[in-house]
Design an enzyme around this catalytic site. Structure first.
Site, short mmCIF file in Angstrom:
data_model
loop_
_atom_site.label_atom_id
_atom_site.label_comp_id
_atom_site.label_asym_id
_atom_site.label_seq_id
_atom_site.Cartn_x
_atom_site.Cartn_y
_atom_site.Cartn_z
N GLY A 133 0.79 -1.23 0.00
CA GLY A 133 0.00 0.00 0.00
C GLY A 133 0.82 1.27 0.00
N GLY A 135 4.87 3.30 -1.07
CA GLY A 135 6.27 3.34 -1.51
C GLY A 135 6.84 4.70 -1.17
CG HIS A 357 19.07 1.04 -32.96
ND1 HIS A 357 19.70 1.96 -32.16
CD2 HIS A 357 19.92 -0.03 -33.02
CE1 HIS A 357 20.85 1.47 -31.75
NE2 HIS A 357 21.01 0.28 -32.25
CD GLU A 382 17.54 3.40 -3.82
OE1 GLU A 382 16.91 3.71 -2.80
OE2 GLU A 382 18.29 2.41 -3.91
CB THR A 384 8.66 8.88 -8.10
OG1 THR A 384 8.12 9.81 -7.14
CG2 THR A 384 8.09 7.50 -7.85
CD GLU A 386 6.20 12.64 -10.14
OE1 GLU A 386 6.67 11.52 -9.84
OE2 GLU A 386 6.02 12.98 -11.33
C1 LIG Z 1 11.92 -2.99 -9.77
C2 LIG Z 1 11.72 -2.32 -8.46
C3 LIG Z 1 12.59 -2.59 -7.40
C4 LIG Z 1 12.37 -2.00 -6.14
N1 LIG Z 1 13.21 -2.33 -5.10
C5 LIG Z 1 12.90 -1.89 -3.85
C6 LIG Z 1 13.66 -2.33 -2.71
O1 LIG Z 1 14.66 -3.03 -2.84
N2 LIG Z 1 13.25 -1.94 -1.48
C7 LIG Z 1 12.16 -1.15 -1.27
O2 LIG Z 1 11.86 -0.83 -0.12
N3 LIG Z 1 11.44 -0.69 -2.35
C8 LIG Z 1 11.78 -1.05 -3.61
N4 LIG Z 1 11.03 -0.61 -4.69
C9 LIG Z 1 9.86 0.22 -4.45
C10 LIG Z 1 10.06 1.66 -4.89
O3 LIG Z 1 10.91 2.31 -3.98
C11 LIG Z 1 8.67 2.30 -4.97
O4 LIG Z 1 7.99 1.69 -6.06
C12 LIG Z 1 8.75 3.80 -5.18
O5 LIG Z 1 9.23 4.42 -4.01
C13 LIG Z 1 7.36 4.39 -5.52
O6 LIG Z 1 6.40 3.95 -4.64
P1 LIG Z 1 5.00 3.36 -5.16
O7 LIG Z 1 5.33 2.37 -6.22
O8 LIG Z 1 4.24 2.88 -3.99
O9 LIG Z 1 4.30 4.56 -5.83
P2 LIG Z 1 3.37 5.65 -5.06
O10 LIG Z 1 4.07 6.14 -3.85
O11 LIG Z 1 2.01 5.06 -4.88
O12 LIG Z 1 3.31 6.80 -6.14
C14 LIG Z 1 2.48 6.72 -7.30
C15 LIG Z 1 2.67 8.02 -8.10
O13 LIG Z 1 2.25 9.14 -7.31
C16 LIG Z 1 3.31 10.08 -7.19
N5 LIG Z 1 3.28 10.68 -5.85
C17 LIG Z 1 3.26 10.04 -4.66
N6 LIG Z 1 3.23 10.94 -3.65
C18 LIG Z 1 3.23 12.17 -4.22
C19 LIG Z 1 3.23 13.52 -3.72
N7 LIG Z 1 3.24 13.77 -2.40
N8 LIG Z 1 3.23 14.53 -4.61
C20 LIG Z 1 3.25 14.30 -5.94
N9 LIG Z 1 3.26 13.06 -6.48
C21 LIG Z 1 3.25 12.01 -5.63
C22 LIG Z 1 4.58 9.27 -7.41
O14 LIG Z 1 5.66 10.10 -7.84
C23 LIG Z 1 4.12 8.30 -8.48
O15 LIG Z 1 4.16 8.94 -9.73
C24 LIG Z 1 11.27 -1.12 -5.97
C25 LIG Z 1 10.43 -0.83 -7.05
C26 LIG Z 1 10.63 -1.42 -8.27
C27 LIG Z 1 9.69 -1.10 -9.40
#
Ligand SMILES: Cc1cc2nc3c(=O)[nH]c(=O)nc-3n(C[C@H](O)[C@H](O)[C@H](O)COP(=O)(O)OP(=O)(O)OC[C@H]3O[C@@H](n4cnc5c(N)ncnc54)[C@H](O)[C@@H]3O)c2cc1C
Length: 404
Positions: A133, A135, A357, A382, A384, A386
């Site tokens: 839920g 990230g 390409h 690490e 996004t 934003e």
């Molecule tokens: C391949 C992969 C490997 C990963 N490895 C790890 C790992 O080793 N350990 C770990 O802990 N995590 C890991 N992650 C998780 C990663 O850190 C999260 O996916 C990332 O931090 C984004 O969180 P979310 O996916 O929940 O997106 P969300 O937080 O739900 O965000 C969704 C969108 O909303 C935007 N957003 C969110 N909050 C705001 C705000 N306040 N203002 C404006 N925009 C906002 C975001 O920028 C994004 O565009 C990994 C992810 C991937 C895809």
């Protein structure tokens, strides 16, 4: 002409390490990367080679058996490795963050217990903040630790663990509301989180009583390296496996780790962009249209010029962020900027190389197809774009506070 992404002022030792890594990448990684990636196969032979080179202990202090190198040396190695195959840099990165967190925040016993085996690559680290839920919003973590005698009992579900299956040590961030009323904990979520050092067997299924790694998440790119969920069901962890020995500091410890991780992601962006440029500039001189190599059409030359400028700019910002941290100064602004710029530029450079390409970029026979699926991960991992802009914006307002 000078090649792109050169770094001035490196010591002889740094230059030697980088040339060894570059050689390894050219001989052992690039020739096999695309094939392994298409099979989603873990690059065991490459990992064994990195172990032999001592890369798992690159930044671990010499007293614990590592090479004691700087963040800059590490980032430049990551750039080289990502130029070969980004997934390989992912295998090292979580290990590096956990080792860094132990070095900075671990108790003496924890350092002595883990760091020598981590330096040898025998214990391999993963780190876990994200949940299904959340990230970006780490303060919303719901996984929980409750004290029971000399142990803590952990429950909850984690998501997106890079190296979740192959690691044997996971740094897990959970809520531990000890000493706080529920109202206090809700008001100050950052102060009621704790990092636990959880040892486990590598592999999938129940890897320790109460701890399950269900299986690999199927991803569009960044293949080869395993990314998993982690389920804690009454997982019992001894109190001496609280990172630093004191609860309530986990959020700050993790943020410290993520900050150096951001330099690492910037370095990956630089490496992938460099490779995309190399592929684009080579193809542009081989492919002919309208009676000449496409590199002789000004539109393509302009693309190459833009790509190379982006490679240079991203490299300079990444090096600046690493050097700032190495100097002992706060680098959250520089790391945020470098991560933001390098990941955006990487995506753009890869897209331009793909366009150069033509139709062949869409074929799995061409390396650019793999890079095209890899680059987007850097926009997310690490933090996004934003989130980086939020960090940058906050710091700018601190530095440029209006004194009206
Ligand atoms: C391949 C992969 C490997 C990963 N490895 C790890 C790992 O080793 N350990 C770990 O802990 N995590 C890991 N992650 C998780 C990663 O850190 C999260 O996916 C990332 O931090 C984004 O969180 P979310 O996916 O929940 O997106 P969300 O937080 O739900 O965000 C969704 C969108 O909303 C935007 N957003 C969110 N909050 C705001 C705000 N306040 N203002 C404006 N925009 C906002 C975001 O920028 C994004 O565009 C990994 C992810 C991937 C895809």
């Amino acid at each position: 002409m000078a090649r792109l992404a050169q770094t001035a002022g490196l010591t002889d030792v740094q230059q030697e390490i980088l040339s060894t890594v570059r050689d390894f990448v050219d001989k052992e990684i690039i020739p096999v990367a695309t094939e392994l990636e298409h099979r989603d196969e873990y690059p065991q032979q490459i990992v064994d080679g990195l172990k032999e080179l001592g890369l798992f202990g690159l930044m671990i202090p010499e007293e614990y058996g590592g090479l004691g190198e700087s963040l800059l040396t590490y980032a430049l190695c990551v750039e080289e490795i990502a130029r070969g195959w980004m997934s390989v840099s992912g295998i090292i990165n979580t290990h590096f963050i956990v080792a860094y967190m132990l070095k900075q925040h671990g108790t003496q016993e924890q350092k002595e217990h883990f760091l020598p085996r981590m330096a040898a690559g025998d214990v391999r680290g993963a780190f876990s903040m994200s949940e299904p839920g959340l990230g970006s919003d780490v303060s919303a973590i719901t996984s929980k630790a409750v004290k029971d005698g000399d142990e803590y009992v952990l429950n909850g579900q984690k998501m997106w663990l890079t190296n979740g299956g192959t690691s044997s040590l996971v740094a897990v961030l959970v809520r531990s509301d000890e000493g706080h009323s529920p109202e206090e904990a809700a008001a100050k979520p950052h102060k009621s989180m704790t990092t636990f050092l959880v040892e486990k067997e590598p592999g999938f299924g129940e890897v320790r009583p109460g701890l399950t790694i269900p299986g690999k998440i199927d991803k569009m790119g960044y293949k080869g390296v395993d990314t998993t969920e982690l389920i804690m069901d009454d997982l019992r962890v001894p109190a001496d496996r609280v990172l630093g020995g004191v609860t309530g500091r986990g959020f700050y410890q993790m943020m410290d780790g993520v900050e150096v991780g951001r330099v690492n992601v910037a370095a990956r962006g630089c490496g992938v962009a460099q490779r995309a440029f190399e592929l684009g500039v080579r193809y542009a001189q081989q492919r002919h249209t309208f009676g000449k190599p496409i590199a002789q059409h000004q539109a393509i030359q302009f693309k190459l010029a833009e790509m190379a400028t982006k490679v240079e700019a991203a490299h300079a910002m990444m090096v600046n962020a690493a050097r700032k941290k190495d100097s002992g100064e706060r680098n959250d602004l520089e790391a945020g900027m470098a991560k933001y710029l390098a990941s955006e530029y990487c995506k753009e450079v890869v897209e331009d190389a793909f366009r150069i390409h033509g139709g062949y970029g869409f074929s799995k026979e061409y390396e650019i197809e793999r890079l095209y699926r890899e680059a987007p991960m850097l926009l997310i991992g690490e933090g996004t774009a934003e989130i980086q802009k939020m960090i940058i914006g906050r710091r700018l307002l601190e530095e440029y506070r209006f004194q009206g």
